[in-house]
Design a protein around this motif. Structure first.
Motif, PDB file in Angstrom:
ATOM      1  N   GLU A 208      -5.329  -0.550  -4.737  1.00 50.55           N
ATOM      2  CA  GLU A 208      -6.755  -0.914  -4.988  1.00 50.55           C
ATOM      3  C   GLU A 208      -7.279  -1.795  -6.125  1.00 50.55           C
ATOM      4  OE1 GLU A 208      -7.693   3.109  -6.855  1.00 50.55           O
ATOM      5  OE2 GLU A 208      -7.662   4.239  -4.653  1.00 50.55           O
TER       6      GLU A 208
ATOM      7  N   GLN B 224       0.475   5.707  -1.165  1.00 48.97           N
ATOM      8  CA  GLN B 224      -0.289   6.975  -1.704  1.00 48.97           C
ATOM      9  C   GLN B 224       0.666   8.083  -2.263  1.00 48.97           C
ATOM     10  OE1 GLN B 224      -3.464   9.643   0.167  1.00 48.97           O
ATOM     11  NE2 GLN B 224      -4.823   8.145  -1.328  1.00 48.97           N
TER      12      GLN B 224
ATOM     13  N   THR C 168      -2.955   6.360  -5.987  1.00 48.19           N
ATOM     14  CA  THR C 168      -3.155   5.126  -5.026  1.00 48.19           C
ATOM     15  C   THR C 168      -3.005   3.798  -5.387  1.00 48.19           C
ATOM     16  OG1 THR C 168      -4.749   6.542  -4.016  1.00 48.19           O
ATOM     17  CG2 THR C 168      -4.514   4.244  -3.233  1.00 48.19           C
TER      18      THR C 168
ATOM     19  N   ARG D  90      -3.479  12.430  -7.647  1.00 48.20           N
ATOM     20  CA  ARG D  90      -3.347  11.537  -6.608  1.00 48.20           C
ATOM     21  C   ARG D  90      -3.234  10.102  -6.917  1.00 48.20           C
ATOM     22  NH1 ARG D  90      -6.159  12.619  -1.013  1.00 48.20           N
ATOM     23  NH2 ARG D  90      -4.691  14.591  -1.142  1.00 48.20           N
TER      24      ARG D  90
ATOM     25  N   THR E 187       0.654  -1.314   0.065  1.00 46.67           N
ATOM     26  CA  THR E 187       0.105  -0.063  -0.068  1.00 46.67           C
ATOM     27  C   THR E 187       0.957   1.228   0.096  1.00 46.67           C
ATOM     28  OG1 THR E 187      -0.181  -0.046   2.445  1.00 46.67           O
ATOM     29  CG2 THR E 187      -2.144  -1.224   1.155  1.00 46.67           C
TER      30      THR E 187
ATOM     31  N   THR F  97       1.411  11.852  -4.179  1.00 44.99           N
ATOM     32  CA  THR F  97       0.669  13.077  -4.644  1.00 44.99           C
ATOM     33  C   THR F  97       1.753  13.928  -5.498  1.00 44.99           C
ATOM     34  OG1 THR F  97      -0.588  13.376  -2.747  1.00 44.99           O
ATOM     35  CG2 THR F  97      -0.521  15.404  -4.110  1.00 44.99           C
TER      36      THR F  97
ATOM     37  N   ALA G 204       1.420   2.612  -9.437  1.00 42.83           N
ATOM     38  CA  ALA G 204       0.004   3.079  -9.243  1.00 42.83           C
ATOM     39  C   ALA G 204      -0.199   3.789 -10.443  1.00 42.83           C
ATOM     40  CB  ALA G 204      -0.250   3.833  -7.900  1.00 42.83           C
TER      41      ALA G 204
END
Length: 295
Positions: free
Chosen positions: A215, A152, A212, A210, A150, A154, A190
Motif C-alpha cells: 500500500e 496480505q 496488507t 489484517r 504484494t 490475517t 506490513a
C-alpha cells in the motif's frame, strides 16, 4: 735624762717592747642606719620574666593576680564596613544552605515513602503480565517478485489477563509482520493496529487484524528480504514469518491505578505452507502458539 714630769707624760709601751713610731688608731665605725618598716604583705615569687616597674618599656605596674585595665591593651578596633558586609553575607549564605538542605531532605523522605508504598502495593496486588497466543495465521496474494511485492496476512490471537485483582486496559496495540530472517526494526513487510480493549480479571478475549503489503503508506520491502523469501519458498514450499506487537497497557483497580506500561510481544516461527504455485498459504497450528513478552 728626762725629768720626772716628762717621764710621766711619755706614753707607756708594753713590757719588753719599745716602739720608735707613734701608734696608729682606726677610726670608729659609723652607727647602723635605721631600716624603714615594710607595711606591705610579702609578695609571692613571680615566675617568668622579671617585672620592671620603673623600666622604660612598662610604665604601668600591675600587681600580681590583678587584671590589667582596659587601657593596658588599648581599645579594640572598630569593624570595617567590609567585615560587616562579609558577616551578613555569611549569615545569609548559611541560612540559604539550611533551607536548601531542608527541601532536599523533605524530597528524599517523600521519594522513600512513595517507593515503599509502591512496593507494598505491588506485593499486595502482585500484577502479572498478560498472555498472548496465536490461534490463526494465513497469507494470501503472496508475490515476492520485485519491484511490486504484494501480500496480505490475517492474524488472530487470544489475550488473557491472569491477574486476580487488577484489570488490564490495552490502550494501543500495534502489529508488524516481518520475515523470520529480518534483523532491522524498519525491515517489516506490513503494519496494522488491533482494536483497543479492556480485560477484567481472569478473562480471555480473541483479537484479529489484517495486514496488507504494497500500500502507499507502507515502506518499500528491501530487495534482499524479497530474495530470501523467494529462495525459501522455492526450496521448501514454505515461508517463515514473525509477528511483533507493541502494546501499551495500564493495570487498574477501583482504588489504585498503575502508570501506562509498554510491552513487546514477539510471535516467531510462523511457517506458512503454500498450496502449489498459488500465493495462498497458512500456518498449521494444532494448538495456540504462545508468544514471548518483554518489558
Amino acid at each position: 735624762m728626762p725629768s720626772p714630769r716628762e717621764a710621766e707624760e711619755q706614753p707607756k709601751t708594753e713590757t719588753g717592747h719599745a716602739s720608735s713610731e707613734p701608734e696608729t688608731r682606726q677610726p670608729p665605725a659609723p652607727p647602723p642606719q635605721p631600716q624603714p618598716e615594710n607595711h606591705h604583705p610579702s609578695q609571692p615569687p613571680v615566675m617568668g620574666y622579671p617585672n620592671y616597674p620603673n623600666g622604660p618599656y612598662n610604665t604601668h605596674y600591675v600587681p600580681y593576680g590583678q587584671a590589667p585595665p582596659a587601657s593596658y591593651y588599648g581599645s579594640p578596633p572598630s569593624p570595617s564596613p567590609y567585615m560587616t558586609y562579609q558577616y551578613q553575607a555569611n549569615r545569609s549564605s548559611a541560612a540559604s544552605a539550611g533551607f536548601v538542605r531542608g527541601i532536599l531532605t523533605g524530597l528524599i523522605i517523600l521519594v522513600v515513602i512513595l517507593c515503599l508504598s509502591t512496593v507494598v502495593t505491588w506485593l499486595a496486588l502482585r500484577p502479572q503480565l498478560p498472555i498472548f497466543s496465536v490461534t490463526h495465521f494465513t497469507v494470501s496474494g503472496f508475490n515476492a517478485s520485485q519491484p511490486d511485492f504484494t501480500a496480505q496476512w490475517t492474524a488472530n490471537l487470544t489475550v488473557e489477563n491472569p491477574n486476580t485483582k487488577l484489570g488490564a486496559y490495552f490502550n494501543r496495540i500495534q502489529g508488524l509482520v516481518y520475515h523470520q530472517n529480518s534483523v532491522g526494526e524498519d525491515e517489516f513487510l506490513a503494519m496494522g493496529f488491533f482494536t483497543p480493549l479492556h480485560l477484567e480479571t481472569k478473562k480471555t478475549v480473541e483479537i484479529g487484524e489484517r495486514f496488507t503489503a504494497g500500500e502507499k503508506e507502507e515502506p518499500e520491502v528491501p530487495p534482499w528480504v524479497a530474495e530470501e523469501m523467494m529462495k525459501e519458498r522455492e526450496g521448501s514450499g514454505t515461508v517463515s514469518f514473525s509477528l511483533r506487537i507493541a502494546v501499551w497497557v495500564t493495570f487498574k483497580t477501583e482504588a489504585w491505578g498503575e502508570r501506562e506500561r509498554g510491552l513487546k510481544v514477539i510471535c516467531d516461527k510462523l511457517k506458512a505452507g503454500f498450496d502449489g504455485g498459488s500465493g495462498n498459504g497458512a500456518v498449521l497450528l494444532p494448538k495456540p502458539l504462545p508468544c514471548f513478552i518483554y518489558l
